[in-house]
Scaffold this motif. Structure first.
Motif, PDB file in Angstrom:
ATOM      1  N   GLN A   1      -6.346  -1.225 -13.519  1.00  0.00           N
ATOM      2  CA  GLN A   1      -6.855  -1.183 -12.151  1.00  0.00           C
ATOM      3  C   GLN A   1      -8.073  -2.063 -11.929  1.00  0.00           C
ATOM      4  O   GLN A   1      -8.508  -2.812 -12.637  1.00  0.00           O
TER       5      GLN A   1
ATOM      6  N   ALA B   1      -4.611  10.639  -7.232  1.00  0.00           N
ATOM      7  CA  ALA B   1      -4.973   9.399  -7.929  1.00  0.00           C
ATOM      8  C   ALA B   1      -4.913   9.603  -9.439  1.00  0.00           C
ATOM      9  O   ALA B   1      -4.338   8.815 -10.167  1.00  0.00           O
TER      10      ALA B   1
ATOM     11  N   GLU C   1     -14.045   5.684  -5.607  1.00  0.00           N
ATOM     12  CA  GLU C   1     -13.756   4.282  -5.318  1.00  0.00           C
ATOM     13  C   GLU C   1     -15.004   3.661  -4.705  1.00  0.00           C
ATOM     14  O   GLU C   1     -15.647   4.251  -3.830  1.00  0.00           O
TER      15      GLU C   1
ATOM     16  N   MET D   1      -0.327   4.247  -2.257  1.00  0.00           N
ATOM     17  CA  MET D   1      -1.691   4.782  -2.184  1.00  0.00           C
ATOM     18  C   MET D   1      -1.649   6.295  -2.065  1.00  0.00           C
ATOM     19  O   MET D   1      -0.733   6.849  -1.436  1.00  0.00           O
ATOM     20  N   PRO D   2      -2.572   7.029  -2.542  1.00  0.00           N
ATOM     21  CA  PRO D   2      -3.699   6.540  -3.333  1.00  0.00           C
ATOM     22  C   PRO D   2      -3.431   6.536  -4.840  1.00  0.00           C
ATOM     23  O   PRO D   2      -4.332   6.252  -5.600  1.00  0.00           O
TER      24      PRO D   2
ATOM     25  N   TYR E   1      -1.414   4.512  -6.558  1.00  0.00           N
ATOM     26  CA  TYR E   1      -1.511   3.135  -7.012  1.00  0.00           C
ATOM     27  C   TYR E   1      -1.839   2.227  -5.841  1.00  0.00           C
ATOM     28  O   TYR E   1      -1.337   2.422  -4.732  1.00  0.00           O
ATOM     29  N   ARG E   2      -2.640   1.239  -6.104  1.00  0.00           N
ATOM     30  CA  ARG E   2      -3.079   0.337  -5.056  1.00  0.00           C
ATOM     31  C   ARG E   2      -2.580  -1.074  -5.338  1.00  0.00           C
ATOM     32  O   ARG E   2      -2.175  -1.407  -6.446  1.00  0.00           O
ATOM     33  N   GLU E   3      -2.645  -1.870  -4.296  1.00  0.00           N
ATOM     34  CA  GLU E   3      -2.233  -3.267  -4.460  1.00  0.00           C
ATOM     35  C   GLU E   3      -3.066  -3.927  -5.549  1.00  0.00           C
ATOM     36  O   GLU E   3      -4.285  -3.782  -5.604  1.00  0.00           O
TER      37      GLU E   3
ATOM     38  N   HIS F   1       0.811  -1.221   0.000  1.00  0.00           N
ATOM     39  CA  HIS F   1       0.000   0.000   0.000  1.00  0.00           C
ATOM     40  C   HIS F   1       0.840   1.264   0.000  1.00  0.00           C
ATOM     41  O   HIS F   1       0.329   2.351   0.223  1.00  0.00           O
TER      42      HIS F   1
END
Lengths: 216, 216
Positions: A216, B143, B177, A141-142, A144-146, A138
Motif C-alpha cells: 500500500q 480495511a 489514513e 474501498m476501503p 483496497y484502494r487504487e 475505487h
DNA sequence: AAATAAATAGGAAATAAATCCTATTTTTCT
DNA sequence: AGAAAAATAGGATTTATTTCCTATTTATTT
C-alpha cells in the motif's frame, strides 16, 4: 573455492539470519544440536572439521535457503549485514503496541516484547505461481484502494474469511471475501461498503487464489 | 537446497567440463582416485553417500571453479528454475485482469501483458527499521481485520492518502489514513466505517510510520 | 590386434563427521 | 532474583567418508 572458515561462518550466518543459534539450526535440521558446536570445528589435534554435504543440504532445506543464498553468506562482510538477510522483522500486536514503551522516539522497536515475523522473501516464494494484481479504481474501498497491489497465490489453501481473487468461467476477475464454500456453491462477500453477498455455483468458477500480501 | 543426485551430478559435470574423469579429478585434487567412484555413491546397504565439504572445496580449488559455478552445474538442463530467485512476480492491473486470457485455467499467469513486480524480500529490507503490527480486534474493519499483520516503515516518506501508524507523545498508537500534513497539524482519516477525520498538532506526534505491506 | 594406462567396482581398514552423554555457561522466563 | 530452558564445551561412542587394496573393465597407445 571456499575455506574452512568460510564454511563455518556461512553456517553461523545462515542460522542467525533465520533466527536460530547454530545449535537450534542443527536441531531444526534433524541433526544433533551439538553438531555445529564451535568447539568441534577444530579437533583436539588441530585438524579442521568439515561438515558433510548432507548436513549442508539439510540446513538449507529447513531454512528454505538455496545454495546461492548460502554462497552470499560466505562472502558477507560482518559490518555490512542488512536486516534483509534475517528474513524476519519485529512484530507486536495492536493491543500491546500502545501500552508500554515498545518504540523509541523515532519509531524503532525497542524492548523485549517483540515477536519475530517472517517477512516474505524466500519462504513465500516456494509458491512459484504467485501473481500480483494492481488495483484500478475505487470499487474496493476501503479494503483496497487504487494503486494497492495484491499478491495472490492460486496454490494457497483458502478458508472462510480469506480474501480471494476468483476467476469465473466467463472470464471475470472478482475480488471478494470467502464466506463459505460447499460442494456445490461458493458464497462470497463483497468488499465494497455495503458488504452484500454473492453466491456462485462451483461450476462457474475457474479458480480461486488467496490474497496473501498487499502493498500500500 | 540440493539433493544427493544433484551433488554427484555436479561433481561429474565439473570433472567433464575440465577435461577430467571423476577418477582423474579426485586424483588431481589430492584425493584417492576412487573417491568419486559411482559404485561408492550408494552404499551396499542402500544408503546414499555424501562427500564432505572439504572434498568439495578441494575439487573447486583444483579446477579454479567457484561455488556459483558448481551450483550452475547442479541446475544444468533444469528448465524448472524456481521463480524465487527472481525477486519479482508477474503483475497485472484489475482493469486488464478480466479482459483477455491472462490466466491459465488453474490461475497461472500467461501471455505477454504482465509486468514484473518487485516482491518484498531483499529490496524493501534495506529499511532496517521495519516493524510489524498484528491487528487485534475489529476496530479497523473492513480495511484491516483481526489477524492481519501490517508491515510499517518509520523511514518511508509519507504522502496524503497513505495509511500510517502514528505514535502520539502520550504513547497512543493510531492507524489511520493521512489526509493532510501541514507545518502545524496532521489531519488523519479514520479507517472505520464512518471515516471521520481527526486533526492533531504536529507537536503531539512522536513519529509516523507508513504502512507498506499487509499480510492477510 | 596387442600392450599399456586409466578408470572403475567393491571390500577392508583408517580417518573423520555425527551422535550420545555429562557438565557448565548463557539466555530466557517467571 | 531465581528457576528453567537453551546453548555450548568437550569426551566417548557410533556411523560415515576417505584411503588402501585387489581385480576387472574400458580407453588409449603402439
Amino acid at each position: 573455492m571456499f575455506s574452512h572458515d568460510d564454511m563455518w561462518r556461512a553456517i553461523d550466518r545462515l542460522a542467525d539470519s533465520h533466527g536460530y543459534s547454530p545449535s537450534g539450526l542443527a536441531k531444526k535440521a534433524g541433526l544433533d544440536p551439538t553438531t555445529f558446536n564451535k568447539s568441534k570445528r577444530i579437533s583436539s589435534d588441530g585438524k579442521p572439521r568439515w561438515p558433510s554435504t548432507e548436513s549442508l543440504s539439510k540446513i538449507l532445506a529447513v531454512t528454505g535457503a538455496t545454495m546461492s543464498d548460502f554462497i552470499a553468506l560466505i562472502g558477507q562482510d560482518d559490518d555490512n549485514v542488512p536486516r534483509s538477510g534475517r528474513q524476519t522483522i519485529p512484530m507486536i500486536n495492536t493491543a500491546m503496541a500502545g501500552k508500554s514503551t515498545h518504540f523509541s522516539t523515532d519509531g524503532h522497536p525497542i524492548g523485549n516484547s517483540w515477536d519475530d515475523f517472517n517477512f516474505p522473501g524466500l519462504s513465500s516464494l516456494h509458491d512459484e505461481n504467485l501473481f500480483a494484481l494492481e488495483i484500478i479504481g475505487h470499487a474496493l474501498m476501503p479494503a483496497y484502494r487504487e494503486g494497492d497491489v495484491l499478491v495472490a497465490s492460486p496454490q494457497a489453501h483458502v478458508r472462510r474469511g480469506d480474501r480471494v481473487v476468483v476467476r469465473t468461467r466467463h472470464g471475470d476477475i472478482l475480488i471478494h471475501e470467502l464466506r463459505r464454500q460447499t460442494a456445490n456453491r461458493v458464497e462470497l462477500r463483497m468488499l465494497g461498503p455495503d458488504g452484500n453477498s454473492v453466491s456462485l455455483p462451483v461450476d462457474d468458477i475457474s479458480w480461486i487464489a488467496r490474497i496473501i500480501w498487499v502493498s500500500q
